[in-house]
Design a protein around this motif. Structure first.
Motif, PDB file in Angstrom:
ATOM      1  N   ARG A   8      36.240 -34.417 -38.019  1.00  6.29           N
ATOM      2  CA  ARG A   8      37.262 -34.603 -39.030  1.00  6.29           C
ATOM      3  C   ARG A   8      37.184 -33.438 -40.009  1.00  6.29           C
ATOM      4  O   ARG A   8      36.094 -32.946 -40.328  1.00  6.29           O
ATOM      5  N   ALA A  12      39.794 -35.103 -44.711  1.00  8.53           N
ATOM      6  CA  ALA A  12      40.486 -36.072 -43.871  1.00  8.53           C
ATOM      7  C   ALA A  12      40.997 -37.223 -44.734  1.00  8.53           C
ATOM      8  O   ALA A  12      40.456 -37.512 -45.806  1.00  8.53           O
ATOM      9  N   ASP A  29      45.481 -35.202 -41.418  1.00 10.18           N
ATOM     10  CA  ASP A  29      44.195 -35.860 -41.167  1.00 10.18           C
ATOM     11  C   ASP A  29      43.317 -35.038 -40.240  1.00 10.18           C
ATOM     12  O   ASP A  29      42.106 -35.181 -40.238  1.00 10.18           O
ATOM     13  N   HIS A  31      43.310 -32.674 -36.179  1.00 10.96           N
ATOM     14  CA  HIS A  31      43.639 -32.800 -34.760  1.00 10.96           C
ATOM     15  C   HIS A  31      45.113 -33.099 -34.543  1.00 10.96           C
ATOM     16  O   HIS A  31      45.490 -33.846 -33.627  1.00 10.96           O
ATOM     17  N   LEU A  33      47.166 -34.829 -36.321  1.00 11.25           N
ATOM     18  CA  LEU A  33      47.671 -36.081 -36.882  1.00 11.25           C
ATOM     19  C   LEU A  33      47.954 -35.902 -38.372  1.00 11.25           C
ATOM     20  O   LEU A  33      47.127 -35.393 -39.121  1.00 11.25           O
ATOM     21  N   TRP A  45      53.385 -42.104 -39.236  1.00 11.57           N
ATOM     22  CA  TRP A  45      52.362 -41.290 -38.586  1.00 11.57           C
ATOM     23  C   TRP A  45      53.027 -40.371 -37.561  1.00 11.57           C
ATOM     24  O   TRP A  45      53.878 -40.819 -36.783  1.00 11.57           O
ATOM     25  N   GLN A  47      52.083 -37.054 -34.739  1.00  9.63           N
ATOM     26  CA  GLN A  47      51.069 -36.228 -34.089  1.00  9.63           C
ATOM     27  C   GLN A  47      51.713 -34.985 -33.498  1.00  9.63           C
ATOM     28  O   GLN A  47      52.675 -35.071 -32.733  1.00  9.63           O
ATOM     29  N   ARG A  72      44.530 -42.788 -35.451  1.00 12.68           N
ATOM     30  CA  ARG A  72      43.566 -41.838 -34.878  1.00 12.68           C
ATOM     31  C   ARG A  72      43.290 -42.153 -33.407  1.00 12.68           C
ATOM     32  O   ARG A  72      43.197 -41.238 -32.578  1.00 12.68           O
ATOM     33  N   LYS A  73      43.163 -43.425 -33.083  1.00 13.74           N
ATOM     34  CA  LYS A  73      42.897 -43.812 -31.697  1.00 13.74           C
ATOM     35  C   LYS A  73      44.075 -43.445 -30.803  1.00 13.74           C
ATOM     36  O   LYS A  73      43.877 -42.908 -29.689  1.00 13.74           O
ATOM     37  N   LEU A  76      44.121 -39.734 -30.281  1.00 15.24           N
ATOM     38  CA  LEU A  76      43.055 -39.335 -29.347  1.00 15.24           C
ATOM     39  C   LEU A  76      43.447 -39.636 -27.908  1.00 15.24           C
ATOM     40  O   LEU A  76      43.229 -38.825 -26.996  1.00 15.24           O
TER      41      LEU A  76
END
Length: 423
Positions: A8, A12, A29, A31, A33, A45, A47, A72-73, A76
């Motif tokens: 992170r 974050a 946040d 990556h 996101l 949200w 991505q 986040r999940k 990912l």
């Protein structure tokens, strides 16, 4: 590095920040996101991800339905698919075709209901969606549901069942947020409150009346009953039966024939106040009662007559059923009262208004009308409260009060029936 092995950035996002942030813009946040905050307060949200060499953006739903941890999940999972040569964006587009609201509810609840520890809470979740949302939204594709569709669900009960409407709105929002995350729809959530429905509907705190539903004035009861008795249709008959028994809408709509014991009718119908002339009883099982306790209802000759003249549907145990089968919706019974009120207003009369709030009476308010009548007629408080299936006294008092006063209540309900007829 966090406990889940994901790096992170130093700044974050936190769950608290996501909940309280109001500054418009993009809040990253890591990556790819980030949380997009719109000028109207809406949050989403998003991505940023590279799929097969092409940079794309994928919407992942909105808080609070989609938490920071869940976002986040999901991000990912998408990164993993993309790294293995998959196309998470194409998967979402493919999934978007053909999902109805009812199907979305089933899929969402299959995953989410296990999170609810309280069995009553689980039943309420599905019940409110089935009762109020499904008749309007059920067959619509989630990708086509608009703010106007949500208003068609909420407006009929926003003033009269404010607390239920609040919960219903949140549950619809959660289902549609899941549908967005799963790729079945795009764009803003039409059931979102802040900066959306809040601009159209009055604040719940402004219309809520401490749970008191608009009741029918006793002075209007005889005229209202005569007008109702002249109406045909299953919903009108259900409303008549609801009035005669002082029962809740859900108890009447879910009633099955095996719950009724028609007993023995007297060959001679005498004055109903003195002799009810029937021993018919309706026993509502604990599983269908708000208090989770079996409730017996003394049926008057008028209530029995309604039942005896009802059609029966093959392969259905329901006493009052919808035109296409299944349980009547609460809205259909409310609509009968609404149409009766509209007829009065059209004729230049004030209609059937609650004496205090001056709002049009609703089905649940009829219980208050009955309670007021019982008090003015001098019936014992406990007997009237038992008729309404309310808990009486403390746990100790209830332990000693084994009788539900059924036969005494039978005489009281016969007198209530006679009052409605104008006798």
């Amino acid at each position: 590095m966090t406990h889940d092995g994901i790096r992170r950035p130093q700044k974050a996002l936190t769950a608290r920040f996501v909940e309280t942030v109001t500054e418009p813009g993009k809040h990253f946040d890591g990556h790819g996101l980030f949380l997009r905050v719109r000028p109207n307060g809406g949050k989403q949200w998003v991505q940023r991800i590279t799929i097969r060499g092409k940079r794309s953006e994928i919407g992942l739903g909105s808080p609070p339905a989609v938490s920071l941890a869940l976002a986040r999940k999901l991000a990912l999972d998408n990164r993993g698919k993309a790294m293995l040569g998959g196309d998470p964006l194409a998967e979402r587009r493919k999934a978007a075709a053909g999902l109805t609201f009812d199907a979305a509810v089933d899929t969402y609840l299959a995953a989410k209901l296990d999170e609810f520890r309280n069995e009553k809470h689980r039943k309420q979740w599905r019940s409110t969606l089935n009762t109020y949302a499904s008749p309007v939204l059920g067959s619509k594709l989630v990708s086509e549901i608009t703010v106007q569709d949500i208003l068609r669900v909420l407006e009929p009960i926003w003033q009269t069942k404010t607390e239920t409407a609040k919960r219903l709105r949140g549950r619809i929002e959660n289902v549609l947020s899941w549908a967005t995350v799963a790729g079945h729809r795009k764009g803003d959530n039409p059931a979102r409150w802040k900066g959306n429905l809040s601009e159209i509907l009055p604040k719940p705190s402004k219309v809520a009346t401490g749970g008191n539903q608009p009741a029918l004035a006793l002075g209007d009861a005889v005229g209202w009953w005569a007008a109702l008795s002249s109406r045909d249709g299953m919903a009108a008959k259900a409303l008549q039966f609801l009035t005669l028994t002082a029962a809740r809408s859900g108890e009447v709509r879910g009633m099955t024939w095996d719950e009724i014991d028609f007993g023995i009718k007297s060959a001679i119908r005498t004055t109903p106040v003195a002799t009810p002339a029937t021993s018919a009883t309706w026993t509502v099982p604990a599983s269908r009662m708000k208090g989770g306790r079996e409730h017996r209802v003394a049926l008057t000759p008028d209530a029995v007559a309604i039942l005896e003249n009802l059609p029966r549907m093959d392969d259905s145990p329901l006493v009052f059923f919808a035109p296409r089968g299944g349980m009547l919706s609460d809205m259909s019974i409310s609509a009968v009262m609404r149409r009766m009120q509209e007829s009065e207003v059209k004729a230049g009369r004030a209609g059937y208004l609650d004496p205090r709030s001056k709002r049009p009476a609703v089905p649940h308010g009829l219980r208050s009308t009955f309670r007021q009548w019982a008090a003015e007629q001098g019936y014992p408080r406990d007997m009237a409260e038992i008729a309404l299936a309310h808990f009486i006294g403390s746990d100790v008092e209830r332990a000693y009060q084994r009788s539900d006063m059924l036969e005494r209540r039978r005489v009281m309900m016969a007198a209530w029936s006679a009052f409605l007829r104008g006798e």
